[in-house]
Design a protein around this motif. Structure first.
Motif, PDB file in Angstrom:
ATOM      1  N   UNK A 130      76.660   4.310  -2.764  1.00 13.53           N
ATOM      2  CA  UNK A 130      76.683   2.878  -3.005  1.00 13.53           C
ATOM      3  C   UNK A 130      78.105   2.360  -3.074  1.00 13.53           C
ATOM      4  N   UNK A 131      78.257   1.090  -3.373  1.00 17.19           N
ATOM      5  CA  UNK A 131      79.591   0.501  -3.470  1.00 17.19           C
ATOM      6  C   UNK A 131      80.413   1.166  -4.565  1.00 17.19           C
ATOM      7  N   UNK A 132      79.787   1.506  -5.683  1.00 19.19           N
ATOM      8  CA  UNK A 132      80.462   2.164  -6.799  1.00 19.19           C
ATOM      9  C   UNK A 132      79.794   3.487  -7.138  1.00 19.19           C
ATOM     10  N   UNK A 133      78.494   3.451  -7.351  1.00 20.91           N
ATOM     11  CA  UNK A 133      77.743   4.628  -7.784  1.00 20.91           C
ATOM     12  C   UNK A 133      77.348   5.494  -6.591  1.00 20.91           C
ATOM     13  N   UNK A 134      77.433   6.805  -6.783  1.00 21.41           N
ATOM     14  CA  UNK A 134      76.934   7.764  -5.803  1.00 21.41           C
ATOM     15  C   UNK A 134      75.998   8.723  -6.524  1.00 21.41           C
ATOM     16  N   UNK A 135      74.848   9.008  -5.911  1.00 19.68           N
ATOM     17  CA  UNK A 135      73.863   9.863  -6.557  1.00 19.68           C
ATOM     18  C   UNK A 135      73.536  11.053  -5.659  1.00 19.68           C
ATOM     19  N   UNK A 136      73.764  12.259  -6.195  1.00 18.87           N
ATOM     20  CA  UNK A 136      73.461  13.502  -5.489  1.00 18.87           C
ATOM     21  C   UNK A 136      72.241  14.143  -6.126  1.00 18.87           C
ATOM     22  N   UNK A 137      71.283  14.595  -5.309  1.00 13.14           N
ATOM     23  CA  UNK A 137      70.105  15.238  -5.884  1.00 13.14           C
ATOM     24  C   UNK A 137      69.213  15.842  -4.826  1.00 13.14           C
ATOM     25  N   UNK A 138      68.087  16.364  -5.273  1.00 13.14           N
ATOM     26  CA  UNK A 138      67.191  17.077  -4.385  1.00 13.14           C
ATOM     27  C   UNK A 138      66.509  16.129  -3.402  1.00 13.14           C
ATOM     28  N   UNK A 139      66.191  16.646  -2.231  1.00 16.14           N
ATOM     29  CA  UNK A 139      65.642  15.825  -1.160  1.00 16.14           C
ATOM     30  C   UNK A 139      64.189  15.433  -1.410  1.00 16.14           C
ATOM     31  N   UNK A 140      63.396  16.331  -1.998  1.00 15.60           N
ATOM     32  CA  UNK A 140      61.972  16.044  -2.146  1.00 15.60           C
ATOM     33  C   UNK A 140      61.736  14.838  -3.054  1.00 15.60           C
ATOM     34  N   UNK A 143      85.898   8.625   6.923  1.00 14.24           N
ATOM     35  CA  UNK A 143      84.918   7.995   6.032  1.00 14.24           C
ATOM     36  C   UNK A 143      85.663   7.758   4.722  1.00 14.24           C
ATOM     37  N   UNK A 144      86.248   6.572   4.545  1.00 19.53           N
ATOM     38  CA  UNK A 144      87.163   6.325   3.419  1.00 19.53           C
ATOM     39  C   UNK A 144      86.435   6.104   2.093  1.00 19.53           C
ATOM     40  N   UNK A 145      85.555   7.032   1.764  1.00 26.49           N
ATOM     41  CA  UNK A 145      84.795   6.988   0.522  1.00 26.49           C
ATOM     42  C   UNK A 145      85.109   8.258  -0.261  1.00 26.49           C
ATOM     43  N   UNK A 146      85.569   8.099  -1.493  1.00 30.65           N
ATOM     44  CA  UNK A 146      85.901   9.250  -2.326  1.00 30.65           C
ATOM     45  C   UNK A 146      84.627   9.773  -2.975  1.00 30.65           C
ATOM     46  N   UNK A 147      83.974  10.702  -2.283  1.00 30.85           N
ATOM     47  CA  UNK A 147      82.731  11.262  -2.808  1.00 30.85           C
ATOM     48  C   UNK A 147      82.414  12.549  -2.064  1.00 30.85           C
ATOM     49  N   UNK A 148      81.379  13.234  -2.550  1.00 32.45           N
ATOM     50  CA  UNK A 148      80.952  14.468  -1.939  1.00 32.45           C
ATOM     51  C   UNK A 148      79.769  15.029  -2.705  1.00 32.45           C
ATOM     52  N   UNK A 149      79.288  16.210  -2.299  1.00 35.12           N
ATOM     53  CA  UNK A 149      78.112  16.774  -2.958  1.00 35.12           C
ATOM     54  C   UNK A 149      78.409  17.216  -4.379  1.00 35.12           C
ATOM     55  N   UNK A 150      77.354  17.265  -5.199  1.00 35.15           N
ATOM     56  CA  UNK A 150      77.453  17.736  -6.580  1.00 35.15           C
ATOM     57  C   UNK A 150      78.512  16.907  -7.316  1.00 35.15           C
ATOM     58  N   UNK A 151      79.540  17.552  -7.869  1.00 36.13           N
ATOM     59  CA  UNK A 151      80.605  16.852  -8.594  1.00 36.13           C
ATOM     60  C   UNK A 151      81.903  16.806  -7.788  1.00 36.13           C
ATOM     61  N   UNK A 152      81.835  17.172  -6.503  1.00 41.08           N
ATOM     62  CA  UNK A 152      83.053  17.323  -5.707  1.00 41.08           C
ATOM     63  C   UNK A 152      83.499  15.976  -5.151  1.00 41.08           C
ATOM     64  N   UNK A 153      84.067  15.170  -6.024  1.00 42.12           N
ATOM     65  CA  UNK A 153      84.561  13.841  -5.680  1.00 42.12           C
ATOM     66  C   UNK A 153      86.010  13.714  -6.138  1.00 42.12           C
ATOM     67  N   UNK A 154      86.652  12.628  -5.756  1.00 35.09           N
ATOM     68  CA  UNK A 154      88.036  12.396  -6.182  1.00 35.09           C
ATOM     69  C   UNK A 154      89.076  12.626  -5.111  1.00 35.09           C
ATOM     70  N   UNK A 155      88.656  12.982  -3.901  1.00 40.79           N
ATOM     71  CA  UNK A 155      89.580  13.185  -2.787  1.00 40.79           C
ATOM     72  C   UNK A 155      89.744  11.886  -1.999  1.00 40.79           C
ATOM     73  N   UNK A 156      90.804  11.773  -1.193  1.00 42.95           N
ATOM     74  CA  UNK A 156      91.004  10.552  -0.384  1.00 42.95           C
ATOM     75  C   UNK A 156      90.143  10.528   0.865  1.00 42.95           C
ATOM     76  N   UNK A 157      88.877  10.843   0.704  1.00 42.98           N
ATOM     77  CA  UNK A 157      87.946  10.864   1.823  1.00 42.98           C
ATOM     78  C   UNK A 157      86.639  11.500   1.401  1.00 42.98           C
TER      79      UNK A 157
END
Length: 228
Positions: free
Chosen positions: A53-63, A158-172
């Motif tokens: 999302x614009x601010x929030x990102x949610x990682x979780x199971x697909x089912x 993809x200029x969004x600082x996010x990734x799977x699980x808790x792996x966020x905080x990078x410049x991409x």
């Protein structure tokens, strides 16, 4: 009047649960090196999804995601018929309840637990080394977190600082990550846009997570997972 009240109630409930609007999603496969009950080495694999999302990102199971969403793109058709049939029962909400915080929810049956954690401990080191992943040019970075050394490849296209699980905080955006031991691997499969879709905090109306602290949760989790 009863029908109208019911419809309004559902609408208000949905609005209350919404914490952001989804702009796009990324499908991942999470591979975990583990042992079966006979102590033979094996690899578990899980399909997971990151809602951005614009601010929030949610990682979780697909089912859980597929059970909630009416709009399912072609990238997702047939995925759950493959080899990845197990669910992690794990959700990480980035930048929630406020920016710079994680909300983590995980099932330790028969209960769900929830804790809040600061992102301040995520101190990435940018490293030399390039790669191409899903046709995106990616750069390399490493992180020491929770007793593990992580290597991640992220794309600034993809200029969004996010990734799977808790792996966020990078410049991409993180497309691939592995810990030094090879115990955990996150691999992006596809990225797709969505239209008029919400990110919600609540995964299931039938459960209420038990709030705790991260250190207490980790001790409880390790005790349960290490006991056959």
């Amino acid at each position: 009047m009863i029908i109208s009240f019911f419809i309004i109630s559902i609408f208000c409930h949905a609005q209350k649960d919404e914490i952001d609007k989804t702009s796009f999603c990324c499908l991942y496969t999470h591979y975990v090196q583990t042992e079966n009950r006979e102590h033979v080495a094996t690899v578990d694999s899980f399909y997971s999804i990151l809602e951005v999302g614009d601010s929030v990102k949610k990682y979780g199971e697909l089912s859980t995601y597929t059970s909630q969403k009416k709009y399912l793109p072609s990238e997702m058709k047939g995925l759950e018929k493959g080899d990845c049939l197990r669910d992690e029962h794990l959700w990480v909400i980035q930048n929630y309840p406020k920016e710079g915080m994680f909300t983590v929810e995980e099932a330790l049956h028969p209960a769900f637990f929830s804790y809040i954690e600061s992102m301040d401990s995520l101190r990435w080191e940018l490293l030399p080394g390039d790669s191409i992943i899903m046709k995106y040019p990616c750069h390399k970075a490493c992180l020491q977190y929770a007793g593990r050394e992580w290597m991640a490849w992220y794309t600034e296209e993809i200029p969004i600082s996010s990734g799977p699980w808790k792996l966020t905080g990078l410049p991409g955006f993180v497309l691939f990550a592995i810990d030094k031991t090879g115990t955990h691997i996150f691999q992006a499969n596809s990225i797709f846009n969505v239209d008029n879709q919400s990110i919600v905090r609540k995964n299931d109306e039938w459960y209420t997570p038990k709030e705790t602290k991260r250190d207490v949760f980790i001790k409880t989790r390790n005790k349960i997972k290490s006991n056959p």
